[in-house]
Design a protein around this motif. Structure first.
Motif, short mmCIF file in Angstrom:
data_model
loop_
_atom_site.label_atom_id
_atom_site.label_comp_id
_atom_site.label_asym_id
_atom_site.label_seq_id
_atom_site.Cartn_x
_atom_site.Cartn_y
_atom_site.Cartn_z
N UNK A 1 8.88 -1.04 -55.76
CA UNK A 1 8.11 -2.19 -56.23
C UNK A 1 8.49 -3.47 -55.49
N UNK A 2 9.80 -3.64 -55.24
CA UNK A 2 10.25 -4.84 -54.51
C UNK A 2 9.75 -4.82 -53.07
N UNK A 3 9.76 -3.66 -52.44
CA UNK A 3 9.23 -3.55 -51.07
C UNK A 3 7.76 -3.95 -51.03
N UNK A 4 7.00 -3.52 -52.02
CA UNK A 4 5.57 -3.86 -52.05
C UNK A 4 5.38 -5.36 -52.24
N UNK A 5 6.14 -5.96 -53.15
CA UNK A 5 6.03 -7.41 -53.37
C UNK A 5 6.43 -8.20 -52.12
N UNK A 6 7.55 -7.80 -51.51
CA UNK A 6 8.02 -8.51 -50.32
C UNK A 6 7.08 -8.32 -49.14
N UNK A 7 6.46 -7.13 -49.05
CA UNK A 7 5.49 -6.90 -47.98
C UNK A 7 4.29 -7.82 -48.16
N UNK A 8 3.80 -7.95 -49.39
CA UNK A 8 2.66 -8.84 -49.64
C UNK A 8 3.00 -10.27 -49.23
N UNK A 9 4.19 -10.73 -49.61
CA UNK A 9 4.61 -12.09 -49.24
C UNK A 9 4.73 -12.24 -47.72
N UNK A 10 5.34 -11.26 -47.08
CA UNK A 10 5.53 -11.34 -45.63
C UNK A 10 4.20 -11.33 -44.89
N UNK A 11 3.27 -10.47 -45.32
CA UNK A 11 1.96 -10.42 -44.67
C UNK A 11 1.22 -11.74 -44.86
N UNK A 12 1.33 -12.34 -46.06
CA UNK A 12 0.65 -13.61 -46.32
C UNK A 12 1.25 -14.75 -45.49
#
Length: 197
Positions: free
Chosen positions: A21-32
């Motif tokens: 779940x943390x990887x998914x959240x951090x990926x969304x932030x990084x992509x944005x």
């Protein structure tokens, strides 16, 4: 919100689920924030895990992008319901559109991988479009019913205008320009036509 897992996936231990779940959240932030320049190594570092942990959950960048994309769509749909329950209809609509800008920022950061996914998983995009359209239509309908926006508004027209945000050049001012467009859209939606005599 629990992140979606593939069907028939083995049940994850609690710590593995938290890492995923943390990887998914951090990926969304990084992509944005960083667009296509966001590396998997950077995402793993932000999540506080090793790159091996990332690859155990997401064997390819495209796999990670697919899960992030699906999660962002689901969050937008959930936000529509939550905002409709908490705010005046026109305010709920406006706040949702600002959240749509964040979604677009994340989507822009995944653009190259999403192009590959369109070929292999067309259902992901058709299902996602339907989910967004239904959530947005409900917000529009409530605002029309409440008399806080024009009664001649078509959901598809507003979605088309919102989608034009994607074409704003990718500069440091991108989000500021996108937010200004939302303000212009809302001004137009709230405009009342004066009845002819």
């Amino acid at each position: 919100m629990a992140s979606p897992e593939p069907k028939n996936a083995p049940r994850l231990r609690a710590d593995a689920r938290r890492n995923r779940d943390k990887l998914i959240r951090m990926a969304a932030e990084a992509f944005a924030e960083r667009g296509s320049g966001a590396s998997l190594e950077e995402i793993a570092r932000r999540a506080g895990v090793g790159i091996g942990t990332l690859y155990r959950h997401f064997p390819t960048r495209e796999h990670l992008v697919e899960v992030v994309y699906r999660r962002e769509l689901e969050l937008l749909a959930e936000a529509a319901e939550q905002l409709a329950a908490e705010k005046a209809p026109d305010e709920a609509l406006e706040d949702w559109m600002y959240r749509f800008v964040t979604y677009m920022a994340t989507k822009r950061g995944m653009a190259n991988s999403l192009k590959l996914l369109i070929v292999s998983n067309a259902a992901l995009f058709s299902d996602g479009s339907a989910l967004l359209r239904n959530a947005f239509s409900a917000l529009i309908a409530k605002a029309i019913e409440a008399g806080t926006i024009r009664s001649d508004v078509e959901t598809e027209d507003v979605l088309h205008a919102l989608s034009s945000i994607y074409s704003i050049p990718d500069t440091p001012q991108w989000r500021e320009r996108a937010n200004r467009l939302i303000g212009l859209l809302m001004d137009g939606l709230r405009h009342r036509r004066i009845p002819s005599a």
